[in-house]
Design a protein around this motif. Structure first.
Motif, PDB file in Angstrom:
ATOM      1  N   ARG A 334      -2.830  20.135 -30.831  1.00 33.82           N
ATOM      2  CA  ARG A 334      -1.517  19.607 -30.395  1.00 33.82           C
ATOM      3  C   ARG A 334      -1.427  18.112 -30.664  1.00 33.82           C
ATOM      4  O   ARG A 334      -0.424  17.639 -31.219  1.00 33.82           O
ATOM      5  CB  ARG A 334      -1.313  19.872 -28.902  1.00 33.82           C
ATOM      6  N   ASN A 335      -2.481  17.375 -30.313  1.00 31.09           N
ATOM      7  CA  ASN A 335      -2.434  15.917 -30.504  1.00 31.09           C
ATOM      8  C   ASN A 335      -2.344  15.550 -31.987  1.00 31.09           C
ATOM      9  O   ASN A 335      -1.613  14.631 -32.360  1.00 31.09           O
ATOM     10  CB  ASN A 335      -3.673  15.250 -29.890  1.00 31.09           C
ATOM     11  N   LEU A 336      -3.088  16.294 -32.835  1.00 34.99           N
ATOM     12  CA  LEU A 336      -3.068  15.961 -34.264  1.00 34.99           C
ATOM     13  C   LEU A 336      -1.730  16.352 -34.886  1.00 34.99           C
ATOM     14  O   LEU A 336      -1.178  15.617 -35.710  1.00 34.99           O
ATOM     15  CB  LEU A 336      -4.227  16.654 -34.992  1.00 34.99           C
ATOM     16  N   ASP A 338       1.096  16.526 -33.300  1.00 35.91           N
ATOM     17  CA  ASP A 338       2.048  15.538 -32.761  1.00 35.91           C
ATOM     18  C   ASP A 338       2.077  14.301 -33.634  1.00 35.91           C
ATOM     19  O   ASP A 338       3.139  13.818 -34.009  1.00 35.91           O
ATOM     20  CB  ASP A 338       1.585  15.103 -31.356  1.00 35.91           C
ATOM     21  N   ASN A 339       0.880  13.780 -33.936  1.00 38.89           N
ATOM     22  CA  ASN A 339       0.808  12.564 -34.757  1.00 38.89           C
ATOM     23  C   ASN A 339       1.373  12.813 -36.149  1.00 38.89           C
ATOM     24  O   ASN A 339       2.132  11.992 -36.664  1.00 38.89           O
ATOM     25  CB  ASN A 339      -0.645  12.084 -34.884  1.00 38.89           C
ATOM     26  N   ALA A 340       0.991  13.951 -36.746  1.00 34.86           N
ATOM     27  CA  ALA A 340       1.462  14.244 -38.100  1.00 34.86           C
ATOM     28  C   ALA A 340       2.988  14.341 -38.092  1.00 34.86           C
ATOM     29  O   ALA A 340       3.655  13.887 -39.024  1.00 34.86           O
ATOM     30  CB  ALA A 340       0.835  15.534 -38.608  1.00 34.86           C
ATOM     31  N   ALA A 341       3.539  14.907 -37.011  1.00 35.93           N
ATOM     32  CA  ALA A 341       4.995  15.055 -36.941  1.00 35.93           C
ATOM     33  C   ALA A 341       5.665  13.699 -36.699  1.00 35.93           C
ATOM     34  O   ALA A 341       6.675  13.381 -37.301  1.00 35.93           O
ATOM     35  CB  ALA A 341       5.348  16.028 -35.821  1.00 35.93           C
ATOM     36  N   LYS A 342       5.035  12.881 -35.825  1.00 35.89           N
ATOM     37  CA  LYS A 342       5.640  11.596 -35.460  1.00 35.89           C
ATOM     38  C   LYS A 342       5.542  10.578 -36.581  1.00 35.89           C
ATOM     39  O   LYS A 342       6.461   9.836 -36.843  1.00 35.89           O
ATOM     40  CB  LYS A 342       4.919  11.021 -34.234  1.00 35.89           C
ATOM     41  N   TYR A 343       4.361  10.532 -37.205  1.00 35.33           N
ATOM     42  CA  TYR A 343       4.131   9.461 -38.185  1.00 35.33           C
ATOM     43  C   TYR A 343       4.158   9.963 -39.632  1.00 35.33           C
ATOM     44  O   TYR A 343       3.954   9.176 -40.548  1.00 35.33           O
ATOM     45  CB  TYR A 343       2.796   8.754 -37.903  1.00 35.33           C
ATOM     46  N   LEU A 409      -3.019   7.414 -26.422  1.00 38.06           N
ATOM     47  CA  LEU A 409      -4.262   8.036 -25.934  1.00 38.06           C
ATOM     48  C   LEU A 409      -4.632   9.294 -26.704  1.00 38.06           C
ATOM     49  O   LEU A 409      -5.717   9.844 -26.526  1.00 38.06           O
ATOM     50  CB  LEU A 409      -4.126   8.381 -24.443  1.00 38.06           C
ATOM     51  N   GLY A 410      -3.705   9.780 -27.572  1.00 35.01           N
ATOM     52  CA  GLY A 410      -3.910  11.076 -28.247  1.00 35.01           C
ATOM     53  C   GLY A 410      -5.238  11.173 -28.991  1.00 35.01           C
ATOM     54  O   GLY A 410      -6.010  12.110 -28.804  1.00 35.01           O
ATOM     55  N   LEU A 411      -5.519  10.168 -29.850  1.00 35.89           N
ATOM     56  CA  LEU A 411      -6.748  10.241 -30.655  1.00 35.89           C
ATOM     57  C   LEU A 411      -7.991   9.955 -29.816  1.00 35.89           C
ATOM     58  O   LEU A 411      -9.081  10.461 -30.107  1.00 35.89           O
ATOM     59  CB  LEU A 411      -6.665   9.278 -31.839  1.00 35.89           C
TER      60      LEU A 411
END
Ligand SMILES: Nc1ncnc2c1ncn2[C@@H]1O[C@H](COP(=O)(O)OP(=O)(O)O)[C@@H](O)[C@H]1O
Ligand SMILES: [Mg+2]
Length: 454
Positions: A334-336, A338-343, A409-411
């Motif tokens: 989920r965190n990865l 999320d990042n791929a989607a956001k950035y 805090l995700g990573l």
């Protein structure tokens, strides 16, 4: 003294007496001659045994000097007791020397084996001894450290007052370190001139942890204060000027809901982080089938907007089960994602795959494992930021992260989960090309050895 002289000295008086008696006619000549012969003979025997004893004593004394224990030999005739005493003294001295040597070796070994770098300094501050830890940690850098003013002051104080004295110092070479130096005077001084012991304890790690802790508290307070301030501000506005302005009220309430959600996400992430940290020493024990887990995560994730990014999933056939914590693996994904989607690049797909690493793939350990990979085609992470993106609250672009609802805090959470799973995290990014995050997880958790914590 030569035996001939001893014979001469011992026999002189009786021989002269016999000669005078014979000359005066007081004794027959044959009797005087016999007396002289017996005297000279016994004198010779005495002289020879005396000479032999002296040689033996000389030898014994020489042995004391060289520390050679005297050999047990039949005692001499005349000086037997003395010879025996010398032999005993020699043995005693040799035994004492051996004990001293043993003590000296023990002292050296203790100094050598102590984990902190230690040097013994003479009064002129030159080094008379240094232990192995000193060589390993500072190598040739000791001389430069010894010139540090704070250290010199501690040494002066210790020698002046005759009691230990400490100082904290920061050094830049051969490596940035923070040291706690303790100077302990040696009284009486050592034979090699050693006057003071300098113990250089490395406090870099402890100070780093203390600083990280303080920074963390400051960061959390700061992250919470911003949305809280806006909540308080809007509440006051709603209670005052905007009371009778329904459109404004609606707008403000929307912002307040966003700020509330942001605080909620932050608290969620903080709790996740602390939970993972608490269990980091317990190896996970669930059997997890990624072929089932990944589609489940995607299905739940699909409901979220996340810029509407399409996720291309590729799960290698026949992927074995791993021993892991399914909730935490789902959180990594989920965190990865999320990042791929956001950035990532809007409109371009996100790739998610699970596979066995190719044999000899250099990035990962040689043990059996699986690799999860999430890749996007966004602007990427500049090289200088790569080593730090897994730190708590570290963001390349703060504004962008906040606007996208990031907590920073995700990573950090991903890193801790990977560490709990004894796995490996690899983040590669090419500016303008995109970012690829790979997580290697072992098939089986290593069985902790006895005495190993976790
Ligand atoms: N896929 C990515 N592409 C570009 N930058 C990224 C990517 N993933 C993470 N980053 C950068 O790393 C930072 C830390 O990520 P993370 O810990 O997930 O925090 P957050 O996403 O909440 O900001 C992000 O703020 C972003 O700057
Ligand atoms: Mg994130």
């Amino acid at each position: 003294m030569r035996p001939v002289s001893i014979v001469a000295i011992v026999s002189a008086v009786p021989v002269i007496a016999f000669a005078l008696l014979a000359a005066a006619g007081l004794a027959p000549a044959w009797a005087a001659a016999a007396g002289i012969a017996v005297t000279v003979l016994s004198g010779t025997v005495f002289a020879l045994s005396w000479a032999r004893d002296l040689a033996r004593l000389t030898d014994a004394v020489r042995r004391i000097e060289t520390g050679d224990p005297a050999p047990a030999r039949p005692g001499p005739v005349l000086l037997g007791q003395l010879d025996l005493t010398i032999a005993r003294v020699t043995r005693e001295i040799a035994a004492r020397a051996a004990r001293l040597e043993q003590d000296r070796r023990a002292d050296t070994m203790i100094l050598e084996r102590l984990p902190d770098p230690i040097a013994v300094l003479r009064a002129d501050r030159s080094v008379s001894r240094r232990n192995r830890a000193m060589d390993t940690v500072f190598g040739d850098g000791l001389d430069a450290i010894l010139r540090h003013p704070a250290l010199r002051e501690a040494l002066d104080r210790a020698l002046e007052k005759g009691e230990p004295s400490s100082a904290d110092l920061a050094i830049a070479a051969p490596q940035a370190r923070e040291l706690r130096v303790t100077a302990v005077p040696i009284d009486p001084p050592l034979r090699d001139g050693g006057r003071v012991l300098a113990v250089l304890a490395d406090r870099t790690r402890e100070h780093g942890i203390e600083r990280a802790h303080t920074d963390f508290v400051a960061n959390v307070s700061h992250e919470l204060r911003t949305p809280l301030a806006s909540l308080i501000g809007f509440t006051e506005t709603l209670l005052g000027p905007a009371e009778d302005d329904p459109p404004a009220r609606r707008r403000f309430l929307t912002i307040m809901a966003e700020q509330g959600a942001r605080m909620n996400r932050l608290i969620d992430d903080l709790l996740s982080l602390s939970r993972i940290e608490m269990t980091e020493h317990e190896a996970p024990s669930e059997r997890v089938d990624l072929g089932t887990l990944i589609p489940g995560v995607i299905a739940a994730y699909g409901a979220r907007p996340a810029g509407g990014a399409r996720i291309e999933v590729e799960i290698a056939a026949g992927l074995p089960e791993i021993v892991a914590d399914s909730g935490e693996i789902a959180q990594i994904l989920r965190n990865l994602l999320d990042n791929a989607a956001k950035y990532g690049k809007p409109g371009s797909p996100i790739q998610l795959s699970a596979r066995r690493p190719a044999p000899g793939e250099p990035v990962f350990p040689a043990r059996p494992g699986v690799v999860l990979r999430v890749a996007d085609q966004g602007p990427g992470i500049p090289k200088m930021h790569l080593p730090r993106v897994t730190e708590r609250f570290y963001r390349v672009d703060k504004g962008r992260s906040r606007a996208a609802g990031g907590t920073g805090l995700g990573l950090a959470i991903v890193k801790h989960i990977v560490s709990r799973h004894r796995g490996q995290l690899a983040i590669d990014s090419e500016e303008g090309q995109g970012t690829t995050v790979q997580v290697w997880l072992p098939l089986n958790q290593p069985v902790p050895r006895a005495g190993e914590s976790g």
